[in-house]
Motif scaffolding. Structure first.
Motif, short mmCIF file in Angstrom:
data_model
loop_
_atom_site.label_atom_id
_atom_site.label_comp_id
_atom_site.label_asym_id
_atom_site.label_seq_id
_atom_site.Cartn_x
_atom_site.Cartn_y
_atom_site.Cartn_z
N ARG A 294 10.98 -2.34 33.39
CA ARG A 294 12.42 -2.03 33.35
C ARG A 294 12.71 -0.74 34.10
O ARG A 294 13.68 -0.65 34.85
CB ARG A 294 12.91 -1.92 31.90
N TYR A 295 11.86 0.27 33.90
CA TYR A 295 12.01 1.54 34.60
C TYR A 295 11.96 1.33 36.11
O TYR A 295 12.83 1.79 36.85
CB TYR A 295 10.92 2.50 34.16
N ARG A 296 10.94 0.63 36.57
CA ARG A 296 10.75 0.39 37.99
C ARG A 296 11.92 -0.38 38.60
O ARG A 296 12.42 -0.03 39.67
CB ARG A 296 9.44 -0.37 38.20
N ASP A 297 12.38 -1.42 37.90
CA ASP A 297 13.52 -2.21 38.39
C ASP A 297 14.80 -1.38 38.47
O ASP A 297 15.56 -1.48 39.42
CB ASP A 297 13.75 -3.43 37.50
N THR A 298 15.02 -0.55 37.46
CA THR A 298 16.22 0.28 37.44
C THR A 298 16.19 1.31 38.57
O THR A 298 17.20 1.51 39.25
CB THR A 298 16.36 1.00 36.08
N VAL A 299 15.04 1.94 38.78
CA VAL A 299 14.92 2.91 39.88
C VAL A 299 15.18 2.21 41.21
O VAL A 299 15.92 2.72 42.06
CB VAL A 299 13.54 3.59 39.89
N VAL B 292 4.24 -2.07 28.99
CA VAL B 292 4.30 -2.71 30.31
C VAL B 292 5.73 -3.15 30.60
O VAL B 292 6.25 -2.93 31.70
CB VAL B 292 3.32 -3.90 30.38
N ARG B 293 6.40 -3.74 29.62
CA ARG B 293 7.79 -4.17 29.81
C ARG B 293 8.70 -2.98 30.07
O ARG B 293 9.59 -3.04 30.91
CB ARG B 293 8.27 -4.95 28.59
N SER C 220 15.57 9.89 35.65
CA SER C 220 15.80 10.16 34.22
C SER C 220 16.67 9.08 33.59
O SER C 220 16.43 8.67 32.45
CB SER C 220 16.43 11.54 34.01
N ILE C 221 17.64 8.57 34.33
CA ILE C 221 18.46 7.48 33.81
C ILE C 221 17.62 6.22 33.63
O ILE C 221 17.73 5.53 32.62
CB ILE C 221 19.66 7.21 34.75
N ALA C 222 16.76 5.95 34.59
CA ALA C 222 15.87 4.79 34.47
C ALA C 222 14.93 4.93 33.29
O ALA C 222 14.67 3.96 32.57
CB ALA C 222 15.08 4.62 35.76
N ARG C 223 14.44 6.13 33.06
CA ARG C 223 13.55 6.38 31.92
C ARG C 223 14.27 6.12 30.61
O ARG C 223 13.72 5.48 29.70
CB ARG C 223 13.04 7.82 31.99
N GLU C 224 15.52 6.59 30.51
CA GLU C 224 16.31 6.36 29.30
C GLU C 224 16.56 4.87 29.10
O GLU C 224 16.50 4.38 27.98
CB GLU C 224 17.65 7.09 29.40
N HIS C 225 16.87 4.17 30.18
CA HIS C 225 17.12 2.73 30.10
C HIS C 225 15.88 1.97 29.67
O HIS C 225 15.97 1.01 28.91
CB HIS C 225 17.62 2.22 31.45
N ALA C 226 14.72 2.38 30.16
CA ALA C 226 13.48 1.67 29.84
C ALA C 226 13.14 1.78 28.36
O ALA C 226 12.61 0.85 27.76
CB ALA C 226 12.35 2.22 30.69
N VAL C 227 13.49 2.90 27.74
CA VAL C 227 13.17 3.12 26.33
C VAL C 227 14.13 2.36 25.45
O VAL C 227 13.76 1.84 24.39
CB VAL C 227 13.20 4.63 26.00
N ALA C 228 15.38 2.25 25.87
CA ALA C 228 16.41 1.60 25.04
C ALA C 228 16.20 0.13 24.88
O ALA C 228 15.51 -0.57 25.42
CB ALA C 228 17.78 1.86 25.65
#
Length: 51
Positions: free
Chosen positions: A15-20, A10-11, A43-51
């Motif tokens: 993070r993904y949603r906020d970054t997008v 969920v977190r 894709s950048i947001a996806r990478e950020h959400a995982v990190a």
């Protein structure tokens, strides 16, 4: 253990949603200054959400 796994997912989604949202609000010029194209935002947001 299962609850912590769900909370981490969920977190990560939040993070993904906020970054997008934040990157989408930037102009093309601002994105270009960052070296990002509009099609790369997800894709950048996806990478950020995982990190």
């Amino acid at each position: 253990m299962f609850v912590s796994y769900i909370l981490s997912k969920v977190r990560a989604y939040m993070r993904y949603r906020d970054t997008v949202r934040e990157l989408s609000m930037l102009s093309d010029r601002e994105l270009d200054d960052l070296g990002i194209s509009r099609f790369q935002i997800e894709s950048i947001a996806r990478e950020h959400a995982v990190a």
